[in-house]
Design a protein around this motif. Sequence first.
Motif, PDB file in Angstrom:
ATOM      1  N   LYS A 114      -4.246  -4.638  -9.574  1.00 29.61           N
ATOM      2  CA  LYS A 114      -3.529  -5.717 -10.262  1.00 29.61           C
ATOM      3  C   LYS A 114      -4.011  -5.829 -11.707  1.00 29.61           C
ATOM      4  N   TRP A 115      -5.328  -5.789 -11.913  1.00 18.94           N
ATOM      5  CA  TRP A 115      -5.861  -5.849 -13.272  1.00 18.94           C
ATOM      6  C   TRP A 115      -5.537  -4.571 -14.037  1.00 18.94           C
ATOM      7  N   TYR A 116      -5.634  -3.455 -13.328  1.00 21.47           N
ATOM      8  CA  TYR A 116      -5.358  -2.159 -13.952  1.00 21.47           C
ATOM      9  C   TYR A 116      -3.946  -2.115 -14.518  1.00 21.47           C
ATOM     10  N   ARG A 117      -2.996  -2.618 -13.759  1.00 19.08           N
ATOM     11  CA  ARG A 117      -1.596  -2.590 -14.212  1.00 19.08           C
ATOM     12  C   ARG A 117      -1.395  -3.492 -15.433  1.00 19.08           C
ATOM     13  N   ARG A 118      -2.166  -4.583 -15.496  1.00 18.05           N
ATOM     14  CA  ARG A 118      -2.081  -5.437 -16.680  1.00 18.05           C
ATOM     15  C   ARG A 118      -2.573  -4.699 -17.920  1.00 18.05           C
ATOM     16  N   ARG A 119      -3.503  -3.787 -17.716  1.00 17.10           N
ATOM     17  CA  ARG A 119      -4.093  -3.066 -18.852  1.00 17.10           C
ATOM     18  C   ARG A 119      -3.291  -1.833 -19.255  1.00 17.10           C
TER      19      ARG A 119
ATOM     20  N   PHE B  91       0.833  -1.205   0.000  1.00 14.31           N
ATOM     21  CA  PHE B  91       0.000   0.000   0.000  1.00 14.31           C
ATOM     22  C   PHE B  91       0.864   1.251   0.000  1.00 14.31           C
ATOM     23  N   TRP B  92       1.871   1.266   0.851  1.00 14.33           N
ATOM     24  CA  TRP B  92       2.811   2.393   0.958  1.00 14.33           C
ATOM     25  C   TRP B  92       3.464   2.659  -0.406  1.00 14.33           C
ATOM     26  N   ASN B  93       3.968   1.591  -1.021  1.00 14.62           N
ATOM     27  CA  ASN B  93       4.672   1.736  -2.300  1.00 14.62           C
ATOM     28  C   ASN B  93       3.745   2.213  -3.417  1.00 14.62           C
ATOM     29  N   THR B  94       2.512   1.723  -3.424  1.00 13.89           N
ATOM     30  CA  THR B  94       1.562   2.127  -4.459  1.00 13.89           C
ATOM     31  C   THR B  94       1.246   3.611  -4.360  1.00 13.89           C
ATOM     32  N   ILE B  95       1.027   4.096  -3.155  1.00 10.62           N
ATOM     33  CA  ILE B  95       0.730   5.524  -2.970  1.00 10.62           C
ATOM     34  C   ILE B  95       1.916   6.374  -3.406  1.00 10.62           C
ATOM     35  N   HIS B  96       3.121   5.934  -3.067  1.00  8.01           N
ATOM     36  CA  HIS B  96       4.321   6.658  -3.479  1.00  8.01           C
ATOM     37  C   HIS B  96       4.440   6.706  -5.004  1.00  8.01           C
ATOM     38  N   GLU B  97       4.198   5.552  -5.646  1.00  5.95           N
ATOM     39  CA  GLU B  97       4.284   5.505  -7.106  1.00  5.95           C
ATOM     40  C   GLU B  97       3.267   6.436  -7.749  1.00  5.95           C
ATOM     41  N   GLY B  98       2.050   6.471  -7.194  1.00  4.70           N
ATOM     42  CA  GLY B  98       1.009   7.328  -7.738  1.00  4.70           C
ATOM     43  C   GLY B  98       1.347   8.790  -7.598  1.00  4.70           C
ATOM     44  N   ALA B  99       2.006   9.128  -6.490  1.00  7.78           N
ATOM     45  CA  ALA B  99       2.360  10.526  -6.254  1.00  7.78           C
ATOM     46  C   ALA B  99       3.393  11.022  -7.261  1.00  7.78           C
ATOM     47  N   GLU B 100       4.129  10.100  -7.869  1.00  4.17           N
ATOM     48  CA  GLU B 100       5.199  10.486  -8.785  1.00  4.17           C
ATOM     49  C   GLU B 100       4.781  10.442 -10.252  1.00  4.17           C
ATOM     50  N   SER B 101       3.526  10.068 -10.547  1.00  2.85           N
ATOM     51  CA  SER B 101       3.098   9.892 -11.944  1.00  2.85           C
ATOM     52  C   SER B 101       1.990  10.882 -12.304  1.00  2.85           C
ATOM     53  N   GLU B 102       2.108  11.458 -13.530  1.00  5.79           N
ATOM     54  CA  GLU B 102       1.082  12.389 -14.017  1.00  5.79           C
ATOM     55  C   GLU B 102       0.468  11.899 -15.325  1.00  5.79           C
ATOM     56  N   GLU B 103       0.904  10.726 -15.834  1.00  6.33           N
ATOM     57  CA  GLU B 103       0.408  10.213 -17.100  1.00  6.33           C
ATOM     58  C   GLU B 103      -1.020   9.667 -16.935  1.00  6.33           C
ATOM     59  N   SER B 104      -1.817   9.737 -17.983  1.00  6.43           N
ATOM     60  CA  SER B 104      -3.169   9.194 -17.956  1.00  6.43           C
ATOM     61  C   SER B 104      -3.336   8.200 -19.105  1.00  6.43           C
ATOM     62  N   TYR B 105      -4.295   7.245 -18.927  1.00  2.00           N
ATOM     63  CA  TYR B 105      -4.501   6.179 -19.902  1.00  2.00           C
ATOM     64  C   TYR B 105      -6.010   5.897 -20.008  1.00  2.00           C
ATOM     65  N   PRO B 106      -6.437   5.273 -21.103  1.00  2.00           N
ATOM     66  CA  PRO B 106      -7.882   5.022 -21.291  1.00  2.00           C
ATOM     67  C   PRO B 106      -8.525   4.220 -20.153  1.00  2.00           C
ATOM     68  N   VAL B 107      -7.774   3.302 -19.573  1.00  2.00           N
ATOM     69  CA  VAL B 107      -8.348   2.453 -18.526  1.00  2.00           C
ATOM     70  C   VAL B 107      -8.479   3.173 -17.182  1.00  2.00           C
ATOM     71  N   ASP B 108      -7.982   4.416 -17.100  1.00  2.79           N
ATOM     72  CA  ASP B 108      -8.049   5.170 -15.843  1.00  2.79           C
ATOM     73  C   ASP B 108      -9.488   5.310 -15.355  1.00  2.79           C
ATOM     74  N   ARG B 109     -10.411   5.567 -16.295  1.00  2.70           N
ATOM     75  CA  ARG B 109     -11.800   5.782 -15.890  1.00  2.70           C
ATOM     76  C   ARG B 109     -12.366   4.550 -15.190  1.00  2.70           C
ATOM     77  N   TRP B 110     -11.891   3.376 -15.639  1.00  2.00           N
ATOM     78  CA  TRP B 110     -12.351   2.138 -15.001  1.00  2.00           C
ATOM     79  C   TRP B 110     -11.872   2.064 -13.557  1.00  2.00           C
ATOM     80  N   LEU B 111     -10.607   2.350 -13.309  1.00  3.26           N
ATOM     81  CA  LEU B 111     -10.060   2.284 -11.947  1.00  3.26           C
ATOM     82  C   LEU B 111     -10.791   3.271 -11.030  1.00  3.26           C
TER      83      LEU B 111
END
Length: 927
Positions: free
Chosen positions: A718-723, A662-682
């Motif tokens: 997990k599914w989101y990252r696959r997409r 959980f800690w690592n995921t939040i950190h990774e998200g804080a460092e990313s500004e890119e968007s993708y089509p599957v974002d709306r699903w997440l």
Amino acid sequence: MSRFETEVYEDNYRESWSHIFEADPGEADKFYLNVAYPYPSGAMHVGHGRTYIVPDVIARFWRMKGKHVLFPMAFHVTGTPVIGISRRIANGDEKTIKLYSELYRVPADVLDKFTDPDEIVKYFSSEYERVMRACGLSIDWRRRFTTVYPQYSKFIEWQYLHLMDQNRVIRGAHPVKYCPQCDNPVGDHDLLEGEKAEIVKYVLVMFKWGEYTIPCATLRPETTYGVTNLWINPDVVYKKVTVDGQKWILSPEAADKIRLQDHELTTEGEISGSELIDEKVLHPFSGEVPILPATFVDPDMATGIVMSVPAHAPFDYIALRDLQKEGRYTEIVPVALINVKGYGEFPAMDAVEKSGIKDQNDPGMETLTQEIYSAEFTSGRMLPQYGGQPVRVARDEFSAIMLEQHGSMAMYDFDVRDVMCRCGGRVYVRILKDQWFLKYSDPEWKEEVHEQIGKINLVPAEVRTEFDRTVDWLKDWACTRRVGLGTKLPWDKNWLVEPLSDSTIYMAFYTIAHKLVNLEADKLTPEVFDYVFLGKGSPADLPLDEETISDLRSEFLYWYPYDFRFSAKDLISNHLTFQLFHHKALFPEELQPKGMVVFGMGLLEGAKMSSSKGNVILLEDAVQEVGADTVRMFLVGSAEPWQDFDWRKELVSSTRKQIERFWNTIHEGAESEESYPVDRWLISRMQERIKNANICMESFQTRQALQEAYFGIESDLKWYRRRLPENVRSSSAVSEISSAWIRLLSPFIPFTAQKLWEITGNEGEVAFAKWPVPEESKTDILLELSEELLERTVEDVESILKLIQIDAEKIVLIIAPDWKRDVFDIIAKSENRKKVISEIMKDEEMKKRGKDATDAAKQITNLIHRFPPELTLRIAENRVDEYSVFESAAEFLRHEFNLPVEVVRADDYPGKKSGQALPFKPAIVVE
């Protein structure tokens, strides 16, 4: 997240959280929860941790929901437990000293002071608070008190004066648990062993042997006509005694018991059990019967001599059978007394022989005995020559006749062995004549409590039956003790109110505890409490100034009644039910308790936790080893509160890794500004997780809430990252959901949540941040269903590839035609799926399709049965363009399987395989 980092920020927040959870009346709606206060006589273990962490999670949740939350704590120190501990330490008891020096790690210089019980209280109440703070409990510590505070004693005096005025406290002779070494009645909290022991009332059946009476204790006096012999242990030396002027023979242990039960007993001599073998004894109901040898007779069970009814008691039957196999006592024949459905003339013989029991040491004998006794009591009838009544009626009638006409009397004993006081002495049943009792037997009082139980929100709901059962069987309760710590009975200073009786309405005391501690105890008269709690009288007539007394009344009314009380299920039989009796006696309807959550028990690696046996993990050790948040998340998430939980080291370690992810995921998200089509699903999935977690938390389903708030979101990720594109792990969408995710997990892992709250640019305490609310505008059901369809299909393809294990060249996905989707919708929305196929076939278009339509309806019905109901409903209400879903995901699928993927409609694909294509489940061909 290193261990060092965890320790640093946990320590920092413990200090900064010292006062932020102090709760005062305000404009917001209140939520007042409390938990059974601990008896601080030893170090806290992880079982205690769960008791206090679960309500803390609930408190934090409602605080974030905007409620004004009160979560107080106090320490219960009245009674004799700490006195017993101090005596054992003073007497140099090695087991006790080892427990406190090694398991509880009390410093030697402190342990030396434990000969004074006040030192034990002082040390462990401070330890409890320190460890509770280490666990991040959001407690208002201003309200802390111990039950020996003079202000609390005044509160107890007020309560008991009212109970006395209502004739709910009476003086009389009753059997009580008693410690001769302490010379004091004892309650369950005073016991070192046998906490669950119940007092059993036997009838003594008096058999005559010359000038002596040989009493046999029984719970089934109606079976005396069927006695064929007595059993006596030939290896025991029995006592010849005089009891109230009559000569009796008893085991030594029984003599000690009888002496305490309002009888004058003197010892005259001894006689070996072997000397009584083959002697004849007489009773009017059974006639003359012999005494037979039986080494299984326990001299510590009741009188130490047993009457034998082999027709209806499996132990008696098999013991007699064993002797007769040796060619002895073959003239003895069982005497049938009771007719019970499902058994022959001799139910005990039937049960033993059918079960294949070999001897009296068979472990199945105990269960078999209970089965026979229960069957005979519930549905058995006495034979006509013995009255013909139902056994449940005959039992009372026979008992009365024997007591009135045949010299029988009552004897009390425990239903278990080894009932030990905390002082180390053995506990007996004693009849006390001048004892004070709470009149829980009062039928009107019972009825009031039954009615209240029907109104309370109980979690889980099934414990309502246990509460009602407790109210029904509850008898008068010895509410006073001669020695110990506590409040003196206001009208009889020779007695102290015992621990379970002074802890019935302290939830009301919490509301004003922090203000009373600064007031002189002598000014807290009964009239003061009458005004504060009941609104009786006038502030002008009280020893406190008007402003103070009005403030106390206002604070109490803001918080009371409490919303939920948390406690363990083993307290239903006493404390949790007692407090309902006392609330009904003292408070009006609008101040009655609103709800209770009843906990399951704790295990350690599959075994029951026990401090006295050393089978515990100290809570502080666990916190230091894996961190407070890991301890919290495991204790709350491993089982629902009302279920038993099992502390297993391997699972605890995996919980720590989950927090790190959980800690690592939040950190990774804080460092990313890119968007993708599957974002709306997440983002859409997050709204569903928020909704479900909220529902679970409001229902106290902390485990299921964590499944949604952590494991569900992790599964989505997990599914989101696959997409996502190859080598991309995070995005702006992860950043967007981070705020809600941190808040969802804040009640469970507050230290980690607070640190991440700050790292992600938020200010203030996450504990007071707004609980996430699902945003409808961000919910996209069609997109969620599309990804669900895609994920399920990927799993199906993977299973097929694994199964066939051939070098495939291409994957073909065949999409079901629209008419099958029409069939799906009809079946999914039908209330009677058994008849729906015939209804479908009435449609003219379906008639034309004939067998194809019938087969499809059957296949779709089977498919729907495999789907979760909520998924079926979603599919029926939202039509997904399945062809477009797979066409747009063709590149993703090719990458997943490293094979070309072709998407075709069933009408365009030749061959039988196309007929297998169903809505939300395309047919799969591997070429």
